[in-house]
Design an enzyme around this catalytic site. Structure first.
Site, mmCIF file in Angstrom:
data_model
loop_
_atom_site.group_PDB
_atom_site.id
_atom_site.type_symbol
_atom_site.label_atom_id
_atom_site.label_comp_id
_atom_site.label_asym_id
_atom_site.label_seq_id
_atom_site.Cartn_x
_atom_site.Cartn_y
_atom_site.Cartn_z
ATOM 1 C CE LYS A 115 -3.871 -1.753 2.835
ATOM 2 N NZ LYS A 115 -4.956 -1.690 1.859
ATOM 3 N NE ARG B 246 -10.714 -9.916 -1.256
ATOM 4 C CZ ARG B 246 -11.061 -8.968 -2.115
ATOM 5 N NH1 ARG B 246 -11.365 -9.269 -3.356
ATOM 6 N NH2 ARG B 246 -11.127 -7.725 -1.728
HETATM 7 N N1 BES Z 1 -7.979 -3.875 4.836
HETATM 8 C C1 BES Z 1 -8.208 -3.465 3.512
HETATM 9 C C2 BES Z 1 -9.545 -2.731 3.328
HETATM 10 C C3 BES Z 1 -9.646 -1.394 4.018
HETATM 11 C C4 BES Z 1 -9.278 -0.240 3.362
HETATM 12 C C5 BES Z 1 -10.157 -1.304 5.292
HETATM 13 C C6 BES Z 1 -9.390 0.984 3.998
HETATM 14 C C7 BES Z 1 -10.283 -0.074 5.916
HETATM 15 C C8 BES Z 1 -9.896 1.063 5.278
HETATM 16 C C9 BES Z 1 -8.219 -4.671 2.574
HETATM 17 O O1 BES Z 1 -7.393 -5.720 2.945
HETATM 18 C C10 BES Z 1 -7.718 -4.198 1.256
HETATM 19 O O2 BES Z 1 -6.586 -3.822 1.174
HETATM 20 N N2 BES Z 1 -8.583 -4.224 0.271
HETATM 21 C C11 BES Z 1 -8.236 -3.798 -1.042
HETATM 22 C C12 BES Z 1 -8.727 -4.836 -2.006
HETATM 23 C C13 BES Z 1 -8.205 -4.673 -3.397
HETATM 24 C C14 BES Z 1 -6.726 -4.946 -3.441
HETATM 25 C C15 BES Z 1 -8.951 -5.631 -4.291
HETATM 26 C C16 BES Z 1 -8.906 -2.450 -1.269
HETATM 27 O O3 BES Z 1 -10.017 -2.242 -0.815
HETATM 28 O O4 BES Z 1 -8.275 -1.608 -1.897
HETATM 29 MN MN MN Z 2 -5.417 -5.483 2.242
#
Ligand code: BES
Ligand code: MN
Ligand code: ZN
Length: 491
Positions: free
Chosen positions: A273, A347
């Site tokens: 990230k 997931r």
């Molecule tokens: N933990 C994150 C989702 C999240 C984002 C929670 C912001 C709280 C605040 C999750 O693991 C994630 O990174 N999801 C990605 C999925 C994508 C890579 C398909 C997302 O939402 O960007």
């Molecule tokens: Mn994630």
């Protein structure tokens, strides 16, 4: 804090802070006028000067200077009359607590106005007062005073205490420590809340009649072939844990399984990230924390429901041993997932938890997860997405959420979007296309619940307050604990 119900009028009650809910543009209503007469017209003077209208979130404090037995009167804005809902009472309670903290009040009395039915409003007011007192100060060098009030008196002339009111008082007092525990677990720095720590805390806090905790270490997780959890954990120096919390009351009407995402820190893994998106990623175990928080209260609330909580937990970090985009995970139910983005890790670990839960054939499975940024794009910071394969279950949870002051909004499991998660070489891939990310994530989860009645709560938005909200300071909110406990008390 002691909560009392009293049949008494405002001019008789002796307290530090007398809170009085006022609806917008109704500062001239008979009750306020009566209060004003008792205060020799000084209240209306102050209302005029301050432009207090009763808008939601606004307050006006008045020192009685001996004209009443109460030291201060607090008018609490309830918002527009036709928009007053149950949660307005919770927010009003929270406002009263904040004002009490500001002036160092120990005792608060809250007037249950005639437009509120005591049976349905005393619970929310009490909850608001209790929830707003939360602080997380252990990392401050200067100590702050505790905000626990000595007593809260909910009153109105002619008030009769009913069993329903007694029950809501018991529930308010019963659920608050669970919410605070979940907040604490989220607020702890991610290097403190490791998977091992989460397991230890589950053991520490889930004690009492009917409650037991089992924590699986890496060996057992390998033996049980929890392939998703192992794959996400591969980059880490911390061992994973799989936490199972069991609640078995003497009398059991139903069996419920709860599954919570326990990513103690989500860096994204090799699909790293950006720095800004990582700032709050200690929140990523909030689903697991909500389950620990809720289940820790079951010996106190004693629902006649057997509950099993499953929390797969690890951090998601990159290293030479980390899983790579392109890797394939083979799950214990035989299904395979091609990992194209290691940041879609929730997931992957939930799949293990859901598959394990489904094997026990419970009456329903509910999972809570800070799963997708897409759900936040859709619903914002205050509303969780809810998905499910059985409409009455979804409806019931939404209703419990409304009563608990936790907003849930249903999103669809669009079967056509299964196209999006088709892999060229495995059963599925772990990401969909550019749109509908909360839905494609939920569709992946659905592959692991079989035909068990199931609901999935994507709490990515409301799990963490990026700035202070009425009932909670900045940080973990404990979202989900209240809905779960209302659900378990009424399923
Ligand atoms: N933990 C994150 C989702 C999240 C984002 C929670 C912001 C709280 C605040 C999750 O693991 C994630 O990174 N999801 C990605 C999925 C994508 C890579 C398909 C997302 O939402 O960007
Ligand atoms: Mn994630
Ligand atoms: Zn995550």
């Amino acid at each position: 804090m002691e909560i009392k119900f009293r049949d008494i009028s405002p001019e008789k009650i002796s307290t530090d802070l007398l809170a009085f809910p006022v609806r917008e543009k109704e500062t001239g209503e008979p009750l306020v006028r009566r209060l004003d007469r008792l205060l020799q017209g000084r209240l209306s003077e102050q209302i005029k000067k301050s432009n207090f209208t009763g808008a939601e979130g606004s307050t006006l404090r008045h020192s009685t200077a001996g004209t009443l037995p109460a030291a201060h009167v607090l008018l609490v804005g309830m918002g527009k009359a036709n928009e007053v809902e149950l949660d307005s009472w919770r927010k009003a309670g929270a406002q009263a607590e904040k004002e009490a903290a500001r002036i160092g009040a120990q005792e608060v009395a809250f007037f249950i106005a005639p437009y509120g039915e005591p049976e349905s409003t005393v619970g929310p007011v009490a909850e608001g007062v209790l929830l707003a007192s939360y602080q997380f100060n252990k990392y401050r060098s200067e100590s702050k005073p505790s905000r626990a009030l000595r007593s809260l008196t909910l009153f109105r002339p002619g008030l009769r205490t009913s069993p329903v009111m007694d029950r809501s008082r018991r529930l308010a007092l019963g659920l608050t420590p669970g919410v605070f525990l979940a907040r604490d677990l989220v607020n702890e720095p991610p290097s403190v809340t490791t998977a091992r720590y989460l397991g230890e805390q589950a053991k520490r806090s889930c004690r009492g009649q009917g409650l037991s905790v089992e924590v699986w270490g890496k060996k057992k997780i390998q033996a049980m072939n929890l392939a998703g959890l192992l794959a996400v954990n591969r980059g880490s120096v911390e061992e994973p844990r799989f936490i199972i919390i069991r609640y078995k009351p003497a009398k059991t009407r139903k069996r419920v399984a709860l599954v919570g995402k326990g990513i103690t820190f989500d860096s994204g893994g090799l699909s790293l990230k950006p720095a800004k998106s990582m700032e709050t990623m200690k929140l990523d175990m909030a689903g697991g924390a909500a389950i620990i928080g809720a289940m820790s209260r079951l010996p106190e609330l004693r629902p006649e429901i057997a509950v099993t909580g499953y929390i797969p937990t690890t951090d998601n970090v990159p290293s030479g041993s980390a899983q790579k985009p392109g890797d394939v995970i083979r799950y214990l139910n035989g299904k395979t997932i091609e990992v194209l983005n290691t940041d879609a890790e929730g997931r992957l670990i939930l799949a293990d938890g859901l598959a394990l839960a489904a094997k026990e054939k419970p009456d329903c499975i509910i999972d809570l997860a800070t799963l997708t940024g897409a759900c936040m794009v859709a619903l914002g910071n205050e509303v969780a997405g809810i998905f499910g394969n059985q409409q009455p279950l979804v409806d019931h949870l939404i209703r419990c959420g409304r009563e608990a002051g936790e907003k849930l909004w249903q999103l669809p499991l669009v079967k056509e979007y299964r196209e999006e998660i088709k892999s060229s070489m495995a059963d599925m891939k772990n990401i969909g296309g550019s749109y509908g990310g909360a839905i494609t994530a939920a569709l992946i989860l659905q592959e692991f619940v079989g035909d068990a009645p199931w609901a999935h709560l994507d709490i990515a938005g409301p799990a963490f307050a990026e700035k202070e909200i009425t009932t909670c300071p900045k940080g973990g909110t404990g979202f989900g604990v209240r809905t779960l406990l209302k659900f378990l008390s009424s399923y």
